[in-house]
Design an enzyme around this catalytic site. Structure first.
Site, mmCIF file in Angstrom:
data_model
loop_
_atom_site.group_PDB
_atom_site.id
_atom_site.type_symbol
_atom_site.label_atom_id
_atom_site.label_comp_id
_atom_site.label_asym_id
_atom_site.label_seq_id
_atom_site.Cartn_x
_atom_site.Cartn_y
_atom_site.Cartn_z
ATOM 1 N N LYS A 147 0.908 73.128 47.442
ATOM 2 C CA LYS A 147 0.776 73.937 48.657
ATOM 3 C C LYS A 147 -0.628 74.542 48.767
ATOM 4 C CE LYS A 147 4.894 73.192 50.271
ATOM 5 N NZ LYS A 147 5.108 72.478 51.536
ATOM 6 N N ASN A 185 5.995 68.907 57.848
ATOM 7 C CA ASN A 185 6.992 69.813 57.269
ATOM 8 C C ASN A 185 7.693 69.234 56.043
ATOM 9 O OD1 ASN A 185 9.263 71.999 57.515
ATOM 10 N ND2 ASN A 185 10.318 70.012 57.610
ATOM 11 N N SER A 222 2.988 77.136 51.928
ATOM 12 C CA SER A 222 3.934 78.105 51.380
ATOM 13 C C SER A 222 3.144 79.275 50.804
ATOM 14 C CB SER A 222 4.759 77.467 50.262
ATOM 15 O OG SER A 222 5.488 78.464 49.556
ATOM 16 N N ARG A 232 16.959 68.132 58.694
ATOM 17 C CA ARG A 232 17.695 69.358 58.325
ATOM 18 C C ARG A 232 16.690 70.480 58.072
ATOM 19 N NH1 ARG A 232 17.160 68.663 52.474
ATOM 20 N NH2 ARG A 232 16.914 66.447 52.126
ATOM 21 N N VAL A 243 7.099 59.859 53.250
ATOM 22 C CA VAL A 243 5.747 60.295 53.605
ATOM 23 C C VAL A 243 4.718 60.044 52.505
ATOM 24 C CG1 VAL A 243 6.370 62.047 55.329
ATOM 25 C CG2 VAL A 243 6.233 62.701 52.918
ATOM 26 N N TYR A 281 4.548 72.631 42.585
ATOM 27 C CA TYR A 281 4.802 73.067 43.966
ATOM 28 C C TYR A 281 3.653 73.971 44.441
ATOM 29 C CZ TYR A 281 7.326 74.882 48.039
ATOM 30 O OH TYR A 281 7.699 75.226 49.324
ATOM 31 N N GLY A 324 10.259 65.430 58.190
ATOM 32 C CA GLY A 324 11.327 66.127 57.470
ATOM 33 C C GLY A 324 12.155 67.011 58.388
HETATM 34 N N1 LIG Z 1 12.777 77.182 52.603
HETATM 35 C C1 LIG Z 1 11.783 77.971 52.202
HETATM 36 O O1 LIG Z 1 11.985 79.104 51.737
HETATM 37 C C2 LIG Z 1 10.358 77.514 52.335
HETATM 38 C C3 LIG Z 1 9.364 78.453 52.061
HETATM 39 C C4 LIG Z 1 8.030 78.062 52.164
HETATM 40 C C5 LIG Z 1 7.723 76.763 52.536
HETATM 41 N N2 LIG Z 1 8.722 75.872 52.779
HETATM 42 C C6 LIG Z 1 8.326 74.509 53.151
HETATM 43 O O2 LIG Z 1 8.955 74.174 54.374
HETATM 44 C C7 LIG Z 1 9.187 72.766 54.415
HETATM 45 C C8 LIG Z 1 10.653 72.492 54.763
HETATM 46 O O3 LIG Z 1 11.447 73.050 53.741
HETATM 47 P P1 LIG Z 1 13.031 73.212 53.868
HETATM 48 O O4 LIG Z 1 13.371 74.438 53.114
HETATM 49 O O5 LIG Z 1 13.461 73.077 55.273
HETATM 50 O O6 LIG Z 1 13.493 71.935 52.999
HETATM 51 P P2 LIG Z 1 14.777 70.973 53.111
HETATM 52 O O7 LIG Z 1 15.896 71.659 53.797
HETATM 53 O O8 LIG Z 1 14.994 70.468 51.727
HETATM 54 O O9 LIG Z 1 14.270 69.790 54.047
HETATM 55 C C9 LIG Z 1 13.262 68.925 53.615
HETATM 56 C C10 LIG Z 1 13.057 67.816 54.631
HETATM 57 O O10 LIG Z 1 12.035 66.954 54.133
HETATM 58 C C11 LIG Z 1 12.511 65.604 54.142
HETATM 59 N N3 LIG Z 1 11.921 64.868 53.026
HETATM 60 C C12 LIG Z 1 12.028 65.167 51.702
HETATM 61 N N4 LIG Z 1 11.345 64.260 50.977
HETATM 62 C C13 LIG Z 1 10.794 63.384 51.849
HETATM 63 C C14 LIG Z 1 9.984 62.227 51.710
HETATM 64 N N5 LIG Z 1 9.582 61.770 50.509
HETATM 65 N N6 LIG Z 1 9.611 61.566 52.837
HETATM 66 C C15 LIG Z 1 10.027 61.998 54.029
HETATM 67 N N7 LIG Z 1 10.778 63.079 54.236
HETATM 68 C C16 LIG Z 1 11.178 63.767 53.150
HETATM 69 C C17 LIG Z 1 14.035 65.719 54.067
HETATM 70 O O11 LIG Z 1 14.651 64.623 54.710
HETATM 71 P P3 LIG Z 1 15.539 63.494 53.955
HETATM 72 O O12 LIG Z 1 16.056 64.119 52.696
HETATM 73 O O13 LIG Z 1 16.570 63.154 54.969
HETATM 74 O O14 LIG Z 1 14.562 62.421 53.697
HETATM 75 C C18 LIG Z 1 14.297 66.978 54.878
HETATM 76 O O15 LIG Z 1 14.389 66.670 56.248
HETATM 77 C C19 LIG Z 1 8.751 72.219 53.055
HETATM 78 O O16 LIG Z 1 7.450 71.728 53.133
HETATM 79 C C20 LIG Z 1 8.800 73.454 52.167
HETATM 80 O O17 LIG Z 1 7.952 73.338 51.063
HETATM 81 C C21 LIG Z 1 10.031 76.208 52.692
#
Ligand SMILES: NC(=O)c1ccc[n+]([C@@H]2O[C@H](COP(=O)([O-])OP(=O)(O)OC[C@H]3O[C@@H](n4cnc5c(N)ncnc54)[C@H](OP(=O)(O)O)[C@@H]3O)[C@@H](O)[C@H]2O)c1
Length: 268
Positions: free
Chosen positions: A159, A89, A142, A15, A63, A155, A12
């Protein structure tokens, strides 16, 4: 250059936080594999990151689908020969719904990507790591997997599952010199939160609930991942590092007064 000569697969990473991890790892000298569901996007980001002077490659796959995971991991092995660091990720948080309104499909989607996806990637890469004599796995959990949040049941459960998977895998794979850890970020100013970052008073309202009075910067989470990926963390295994600005100590306003009142009544 703490990761010089290493090969890192970051799921992931087209972005959001994943891309930030990729850039951070590349700046420390690691070759990086960019991954998402869209191959062209992954290739474009890989090209960008290659500008930092390392080797990069774009791979694609869902994934939550084992044959996709196996294919992409094999592709990486064919090109790089090994995977030293896996960052799980890829994750989704597509809806806010009360428990009684969640459909089976929604539940399966969140658990499929966030928990089964982490398991499948750990297993496929772990088998190669066992063969190559070790490696490091970093799972992005998370704070929601520790604290629980209303409206985010699947969610939070996914996690919490990642945190337990991290513990058990670390225990099982210590004998193969594979270290497995997790990061539990609080609310990050980036990634899936990007659409809300300009929405006021929502953001200041969220920030007011955090002792540090602000959201996490993506680079603050990247620095934790770099620590877990490097030799600096060589005795840390099975742990989840919580980075929530102190939010886990939070109680709703009035809670302390209520406790004080009850203590007074009990004569405490
Ligand atoms: N942002 C926050 O505040 C936060 C806080 C705690 C934890 N997190 C965790 O951090 C991680 C990244 O979050 P983010 O905020 O950066 O999210 P994001 O901007 O939505 O990015 C998610 C990434 O995961 C990929 N993805 C989604 N579904 C997928 C699938 N089925 N197979 C393969 N790739 C997939 C997407 O790529 P494509 O869409 O191109 O496939 C994208 O690259 C996640 O696990 C999230 O739960 C985030």
């Amino acid at each position: 250059m703490r990761l010089k000569g290493k090969v890192s697969l970051i799921t992931g990473s087209t972005r959001g936080l994943g891309k930030e991890f990729a850039v951070g790892f590349a700046k420390e000298g690691s070759d990086v594999i960019i991954h998402g569901r869209d191959k062209e996007k992954a290739k474009a980001v890989a090209k960008e990151v290659e500008g930092l002077g390392i080797r990069a490659m774009g791979v694609s796959g869902d994934v939550s689908v084992s044959r996709d995971v196996e294919r992409m991991v094999e592709e990486v092995i064919q090109s790089f020969g090994r995977i030293d660091i896996l960052v799980n990720n890829a994750g989704v948080n597509p809806f806010i719904l009360e428990a009684e309104k969640i459909g089976e499909e929604g539940w399966d989607q969140v658990l499929g990507v966030n928990l089964k996806g982490v398991f499948l990637c750990c297993q496929a890469v772990g088998r190669r790591m066992i063969g190559q004599g070790g490696g490091k796995i970093i799972n992005i959990a998370s704070a929601a997997g520790i604290l629980g949040e209303q409206g985010f049941l699947p969610y939070c459960v996914s996690k919490a599952g990642v945190i337990m998977l991290t513990r058990v895998l670390a225990y099982e794979w210590s004998r193969y010199n594979i270290l497995v850890n997790a990061i539990a970020p609080g609310i990050v100013a980036g990634g899936m939160n990007t659409p809300i970052l300009k929405k006021e008073p929502l953001v200041s309202g969220l920030a007011s609930q955090i002792p540090l009075k602000r959201l996490a910067k993506p680079e603050e989470i990247v620095r934790i991942a770099l620590f877990l990926a490097s030799e600096d963390s060589s005795y840390i295994n099975g742990t989840t590092l919580l980075a929530d600005g102190g939010m886990s100590g939070y109680r709703p306003a009035g809670f302390i007064d209520l406790v004080a009142e009850m203590m007074k009544k009990k004569g405490g």
